[in-house]
Design a protein around this motif. Structure first.
Motif, mmCIF file in Angstrom:
data_model
loop_
_atom_site.group_PDB
_atom_site.id
_atom_site.type_symbol
_atom_site.label_atom_id
_atom_site.label_comp_id
_atom_site.label_asym_id
_atom_site.label_seq_id
_atom_site.Cartn_x
_atom_site.Cartn_y
_atom_site.Cartn_z
ATOM 1 N N UNK A 81 0.805 -1.222 0.000
ATOM 2 C CA UNK A 81 0.000 0.000 0.000
ATOM 3 C C UNK A 81 0.839 1.274 0.000
ATOM 4 N N UNK A 82 2.134 1.144 -0.244
ATOM 5 C CA UNK A 82 3.004 2.318 -0.128
ATOM 6 C C UNK A 82 4.190 2.186 -1.073
ATOM 7 N N UNK A 83 4.556 3.304 -1.687
ATOM 8 C CA UNK A 83 5.752 3.363 -2.522
ATOM 9 C C UNK A 83 6.541 4.604 -2.155
ATOM 10 N N UNK A 84 7.847 4.457 -2.072
ATOM 11 C CA UNK A 84 8.742 5.567 -1.755
ATOM 12 C C UNK A 84 9.891 5.556 -2.748
ATOM 13 N N UNK A 111 -1.476 -0.512 -10.201
ATOM 14 C CA UNK A 111 -1.687 -0.808 -8.785
ATOM 15 C C UNK A 111 -2.389 -2.144 -8.676
ATOM 16 N N UNK A 112 -1.768 -3.076 -7.947
ATOM 17 C CA UNK A 112 -2.323 -4.415 -7.825
ATOM 18 C C UNK A 112 -2.271 -4.862 -6.378
ATOM 19 N N UNK A 113 -3.310 -5.537 -5.905
ATOM 20 C CA UNK A 113 -3.318 -6.065 -4.548
ATOM 21 C C UNK A 113 -2.259 -7.150 -4.371
ATOM 22 N N UNK A 114 -1.885 -7.780 -5.477
ATOM 23 C CA UNK A 114 -0.906 -8.866 -5.396
ATOM 24 C C UNK A 114 0.526 -8.355 -5.393
ATOM 25 N N UNK A 115 0.781 -7.276 -6.154
ATOM 26 C CA UNK A 115 2.155 -6.812 -6.328
ATOM 27 C C UNK A 115 2.393 -5.393 -5.812
#
Length: 225
Positions: A140-143, A163-167
């Motif tokens: 749920x986060x990218x930096x 955006x994927x729940x798996x990846x």
């Protein structure tokens, strides 16, 4: 295991000095707690920061909910890890994973939003890495953190292409936005015109953050007074 220490150059005096040794890979906690409340009495230092971060990640993984008391303990200990630990990309990734776990476990984080954002900001600002950039992503986060020389800055765009729940979020960095991006933000090359010469002469750092869960932010309705 291995221990190391860094030679740091002051940006004020330009003199080098040794930092404290980083012993994060050498476990210094005699008995690891099995619950989040058990973390409260652990003193965080450079010797155990890595082990403690991994422990917090394990305790928060697959959590479906979190109490206010447990949330405060987690954020306190993660803040202490960020303050005393040698923030390499692997440790930064563990911290990003912890914050992502917290985002999954709560749908109301408004009261702690500033604490969480300070943690993610500190990870991007303090992280040691070689090369131009480092990307850290979790569910749920990218930096994304970049070392920039503004004297030759030609503009930059940070975005999430999918955006994927798996990846989790897939991020991109380029000079122009891509079509069908989930989200993006661009800094134009004309930014140089608004920076003083000290910034233009020095190496600087940019960081971009993307949150796939809005539970961290309070959405105010359009018709709110």
């Amino acid at each position: 295991m291995n221990a190391f220490r860094r030679c740091k150059i002051s940006n004020k005096t330009f003199r080098a000095h040794w930092q404290d040794p980083e012993l994060g890979q050498c476990p210094m906690i005699k008995e690891l707690p099995k619950t989040i409340p058990g973390l409260e009495d652990i003193d965080v230092n450079g010797n155990n920061a890595w082990v403690l971060a991994e422990l917090i990640k394990n305790l928060t993984t697959n959590m479906t909910s979190i109490t206010e008391e447990d949330l405060n303990i987690v954020l306190l200990k993660v803040t202490e890890v960020v303050e005393v630990g040698a923030l390499t990309p692997p440790l930064g990734q563990v911290i990003i994973d912890i914050i992502s776990n917290v985002l999954k476990a709560s749908d109301n984080l408004w009261d702690t939003a500033s604490r969480i954002l300070k943690i993610t900001d500190a990870v991007g600002n303090k992280m040691f890495f070689t090369g131009h950039s480092v990307n850290l992503t979790s569910d749920l986060l990218a930096l994304s953190t970049l070392n920039i020389n503004f004297s030759s800055f030609m503009g930059i765009t940070f975005g999430v292409s999918s955006l994927s729940h798996s990846f989790g979020p897939e991020i991109f960095i380029s000079q122009i936005p891509i079509d069908d991006a989930v989200a993006f933000i661009s800094l134009p090359s004309t930014l140089n015109n608004h920076l003083n010469w000290q910034i233009l002469e020095a190496a600087s750092r940019l960081q971009f953050q993307f949150f796939a869960n809005v539970s961290l932010f309070q959405v105010i309705p359009d018709n709110a007074e």
